[in-house]
Design a protein around this motif. Structure first.
Motif, short mmCIF file in Angstrom:
data_model
loop_
_atom_site.label_atom_id
_atom_site.label_comp_id
_atom_site.label_asym_id
_atom_site.label_seq_id
_atom_site.Cartn_x
_atom_site.Cartn_y
_atom_site.Cartn_z
N THR A 1 0.82 -1.20 0.00
CA THR A 1 0.00 0.00 0.00
C THR A 1 0.86 1.25 0.00
O THR A 1 2.01 1.22 0.45
CB THR A 1 -0.92 0.04 1.25
N GLU B 1 2.43 4.38 -5.18
CA GLU B 1 1.43 3.41 -5.62
C GLU B 1 1.90 2.54 -6.77
O GLU B 1 1.49 1.38 -6.88
CB GLU B 1 0.14 4.15 -6.00
N MET C 1 -4.92 1.66 -2.03
CA MET C 1 -4.51 3.04 -2.31
C MET C 1 -5.76 3.91 -2.38
O MET C 1 -6.88 3.40 -2.39
CB MET C 1 -3.76 3.10 -3.64
N LYS C 2 -5.55 5.24 -2.45
CA LYS C 2 -6.69 6.10 -2.69
C LYS C 2 -6.87 6.26 -4.19
O LYS C 2 -6.00 5.86 -4.97
CB LYS C 2 -6.52 7.44 -1.97
N HIS C 3 -7.99 6.90 -4.58
CA HIS C 3 -8.32 6.93 -6.02
C HIS C 3 -7.21 7.57 -6.85
O HIS C 3 -6.84 7.05 -7.90
CB HIS C 3 -9.65 7.64 -6.24
N LEU D 1 -4.18 5.60 -8.16
CA LEU D 1 -4.21 4.82 -9.39
C LEU D 1 -3.62 5.60 -10.56
O LEU D 1 -3.13 5.01 -11.52
CB LEU D 1 -5.64 4.35 -9.69
N HIS E 1 -9.50 0.26 -3.64
CA HIS E 1 -9.23 1.69 -3.66
C HIS E 1 -10.40 2.53 -3.19
O HIS E 1 -11.55 2.20 -3.36
CB HIS E 1 -8.58 2.09 -4.97
N ASN F 1 -12.79 6.61 -11.03
CA ASN F 1 -11.84 5.61 -11.54
C ASN F 1 -12.50 4.46 -12.28
O ASN F 1 -11.81 3.58 -12.78
CB ASN F 1 -10.99 5.08 -10.39
N ASP G 1 -13.84 -0.82 -5.70
CA ASP G 1 -13.94 0.64 -5.64
C ASP G 1 -15.00 1.03 -4.62
O ASP G 1 -16.19 0.78 -4.83
CB ASP G 1 -14.32 1.16 -7.05
#
Lengths: 208, 649
Positions: free
Chosen positions: B41, B72, B93-95, B98, B122, B137, B178
């Motif tokens: 992560t 990431e 991870m956060k959006h 990506l 995410h 995403n 998501d």
């Protein structure tokens, strides 16, 4: 089937999240369907913090119906049954969740936002805030929880529990003192917290 | 609940047990039930807790590997490496993470994660609560031919994680899980299933036609990707992650993820119980057969989804291709920005359906607006003792407002707010430095100062720094080195001296060595708690040309306080106490400490009709900066120690 919505609002560091989690667990113990959310992006940085606690309470013979029992984690506008504001300026922020049926408890305590420091803005005093909210609901009460916490415990750490005690004493929440007490013990909270809730309840009874 | 108790609860192998979990916690539980053996992560709100929990539990499960990666793309590459040896791998991870991972992500889809599996968990952030944008995403999934699932509550977070691993393994495709901030930070009841032992990687089998994406292999992998994606479409047709709630009305609703909760509660609030609702669990690929069956007796479909009209476009395309005679509406009634809620959905639905909401929204809004107009917005601020505040204060003292300030992502983004207002742009991790470099090639009459945190520097700053040096940019980069990824909950960095699983190690890298190796000649390290030396370092940097780097080094005050405070309280019990006090009789009320430095431990009160400043001792961290900057001769602020003789010699 009944829905019951509690909103706890305050400033990061005041124990908003803690009391929210306690209420969620207590509801789960009672067999309620529990949903909720926390707005805590800036919780450690004196930002505004909320915890929404939502219960669906089914009758004994009632079955779970997704059409009626699915809840949004956010409380819809005007649907908060109980609002506990640990800081009075924050009560203004959450006004859209309040309706004429809501109970609103406001702690008589203010934390000045930095914006007010920088621009010399004045916050309306707690009484003015309470009167503003009385335009929406008659059930607004100012509680001196911070002063009581300071006096009884030497600091402000029990404000959240004192406020919860006051809310319990109003007798409108679907939870009893015993429900909270058992949950607090399960969660490993100290006896001081239970004492703070009792103090809150007495505070309320004294006022009535 | 303590961390130990929480770990015990999340790891208990008791199928049927009901607990209350957040979405993030439920994803962890789901991954454990699915036999995850490899987790990577880079922290980012709202998904940081996924990695944080793994960092604590991974030592309790033999065969489970966890790491905080430097960013990431490194995280996803490391995770797919494990998957290629057969492991079930999770990357969180956060959006916007990506975006960083995208370069690897697209081609990983070409190769596929088999023989293992890869799930990308995410967190999206509709409403930009803690992000620089609210990008949707799902378009990455579309573009990369990657299946994507959207859970709507913690139970589904757990169940969909398990399903995502199964899908990934079966289809040889990564699967994106998501979830929005409300789902990840929201709490709900979760019923446990059985825990499977970690599915570990065993061997790497060379297969150049699968893993070497170059030339004709890349092209043949693209074709293989399209074939695998067709299989995903077939899979989605049969999946029970998609659910239909039957109803007799000629108008139906299609929804997914967090929006599902809003739809159901909105319908309840409108008293409408006969609209059929299709809840998509697998949002990409959307199964055509299911859409066809769902729309059979419908005249109209309302698509309710958060952010863009992703499902809406796809359903319209499917309707066109299959020649379905049904009207499809969506984003013209529901906003494509910010987060949705029950009220927005009630209002959108009532417009489409021509019914009246039970609530008088105009009146609620009118009253709330009136009350809210008295609210003073509460900006998040630097904590008491925050070294960033001291650094910004010193810089402002030296350069004033006559500079261009490049901001970046971290606690120090708050530099944009009063009392500092020292951020002129924020784009993404690492962008502050390179944008400042670009400006420095044009603007010559002002100092150009870029800020970056220690973790952000390691994440995205190094190529930008090398570029700035190589191309002769003219700027000062201030690395705010507080030793932790503070904004997301104090994860360690390679420079902290703590491993990903919280064991002390020697720091893997030294920032000043990296900076020098990038070609920077002027490098100075200062302690922001020493205001004079900080100001001297800044003044000296201003006298030089080219790329200059200042490292403001002081541990995050929250972390330091976690260690220091118990010690202070222990001493207090023995009757020994140290305080910082502000003496009203010596204070000239210049408000330098209160207004310009803005420490929240310094407060104002009115005593005997006169305004005074005081220090709230419970919040003061003894950083000493206010004493150093006090303008009142005398000084009005000092440290006092009660009963020092009890300390002994």
């Amino acid at each position: 089937m009944k829905k019951y919505n509690i909103l706890v609002a305050g400033v990061g560091g005041q124990g908003v999240i803690t009391v929210g989690r306690l209420l969620k667990r207590a509801g789960l113990r009672k067999g309620y369907i529990v949903v909720g959310t926390e707005t805590r992006g800036a919780s450690q940085r004196e930002g505004p913090v909320d915890s929404a606690v939502r219960y669906v309470i089914l009758e004994d013979d009632e079955k779970f119906d997704p059409r009626r029992c699915t809840l949004s984690p956010i409380i819809p506008m005007g649907d908060a049954d109980m609002v506990m504001c640990l800081e009075s300026n924050e009560a203004l922020r959450v006004s859209e969740y309040i309706s004429s049926k809501s109970y609103v408890l406001i702690n008589d305590y203010q934390i000045l936002p930095t914006r007010a420091r920088s621009f010399g803005l004045k916050m309306p005093p707690t009484d003015t805030i309470a009167n503003l909210l009385k335009k929406i609901t008659p059930n607004v009460r100012v509680v001196n929880a911070s002063a009581v916490s300071e006096r009884e415990f030497g600091d402000l750490t029990k404000v959240n529990m004192i406020m919860l005690g006051v809310a319990l004493a109003l007798g409108v929440m679907p939870l009893s003192f015993e429900d909270i007490e058992v949950t607090l013990r399960e969660m490993g909270f100290s006896e001081d917290n239970i004492r703070a809730i009792r103090i809150g309840m007495k505070l309320m009874e004294g006022e009535v | 609940m303590s961390m130990e108790e929480f770990i015990e609860e999340i790891l208990v192998d008791e199928p049927g047990k009901k607990v209350i979990l957040s979405g993030n916690e439920a994803i962890v539980r789901g991954a454990i039930e699915a036999g995850v053996s490899f987790v990577t992560t880079y922290p980012g709100t709202p998904a940081s807790e996924i990695g944080d929990i793994f960092s604590h539990i991974c030592r309790k499960i033999s065969g489970l590997y966890f790491e905080y990666s430097t960013n990431e793309i490194v995280a996803i590459e490391t995770a797919v490496g494990a998957a290629w040896t057969g492991a079930r791998a999770l990357v969180a991870m956060k959006h916007v993470g990506l975006n960083v991972a995208a370069d690897a992500f697209f081609t990983i889809c070409y190769s596929g994660p088999n023989p293992g599996a890869l799930v990308i968990a995410h967190g999206s952030d509709p409403g930009c609560y803690s992000s620089q944008n609210e990008q949707d995403n799902r378009y990455y999934a579309l573009h990369a031919h990657c299946p994507l699932v959207q859970p709507s509550n913690p139970q589904e977070c757990k169940d969909f994680t398990i399903a995502a691993f199964e899908m990934s393994e079966k289809l040889d495709l990564p699967v994106i899980l998501d979830a929005n901030m409300r789902t990840l930070h929201g709490l709900g009841e979760v019923t446990y299933g059985p825990i499977n032992p970690p599915r570990e990687g065993k061997r790497f089998v060379r297969s150049q036609f699968k893993y070497v994406n170059a030339g004709f292999v890349a092209l043949s992998n693209k074709k293989r990707l399209l074939d695998r994606f067709r299989k995903a479409e077939e899979y989605a047709e049969k999946s029970d992650l998609n659910r239909v709630f039957e109803g007799g009305s000629s108008t139906g609703i299609i929804t997914a993820g967090g929006a599902f909760n809003y739809v159901m509660e909105a319908l309840d609030s409108l008293g409408l119980y006969d609209l059929p609702v299709l809840k998509l669990g697998i949002v990409h690929p959307i199964p055509r057969g299911l859409i066809k069956r769902f729309s059979e007796n419908l005249e109209r479909i309302i698509v309710v989804e958060e952010l863009e009209g992703f499902i809406e476009s796809d359903v319209k395309r499917i309707a066109f291709e299959l020649g379905l005679d049904v009207e499809i509406v969506g984003k013209e009634y529901f906003p494509a920005y910010g987060e949705l809620n029950v009220d927005l959905v009630v209002q959108g639905l009532s417009k489409v359906l021509g019914v009246k909401p039970k609530k008088n929204y105009d009146e609620i809004r009118k009253l709330a607006t009136e009350v809210k107009s008295k609210y003073i917005p509460r900006d998040p601020i630097f904590c008491p003792g925050c070294p960033h505040r001291a650094t910004l204060y010193a810089i402002k003292k030296v350069v004033g407002d006559n500079a261009i300030f490049g901001g970046d992502i971290g606690c120090y983004t708050l530099a944009a707010l009063p009392p500092f207002n020292m951020t002129d742009f924020v784009i993404c991790m690492g962008a502050g430095l390179s944008i400042a470099a670009g400006i420095s090639h044009i603007i010559k009459d002002k100092p150009i100062i870029a800020f970056i945190g220690d973790s952000t520097f390691l994440h995205a700053g190094i190529p930008g720094l090398i570029n700035a040096v190589y191309n002769n940019a003219n700027l000062i980069l201030v690395i705010l080195d507080n030793r932790w990824v503070a904004m997301t909950g104090h994860q360690p960095t390679p420079a902290t001296g703590i491993s990903s699983t919280h064991e002390p190690t020697s720091p893997a890298v030294k920032l000043e060595e990296i900076v020098r190796a990038c070609g920077v000649r002027f490098v100075k390290v200062f302690d922001p708690y020493n205001v004079r030396s900080a100001m001297e370092a800044i003044s000296e940097a201003l006298e030089h040309e080219g790329v200059r780097v200042l490292i403001a080094r002081r541990e995050c005050a929250l972390q330091a306080e976690r260690r220091e405070k118990p010690r202070r309280l222990e001493l207090q019990k023995r009757g020994i106490a140290a305080y910082y006090i502000l003496e009203p009789e010596r204070c000239q009320m210049c408000e330098e400490c209160y207004k310009n430095f803005g420490c929240p431990a310094i407060k104002k009160s009115i005593i005997d009709g006169e305004e005074i400043l005081y220090i709230e001792t419970a919040r003061c961290t003894h950083c000493d900066v206010c004493r150093q900057i006090c303008k009142s001769g005398g000084p009005a602020i000092r440290k006092t120690i009660v009963n020092p003789h009890l300390l002994g010699v």
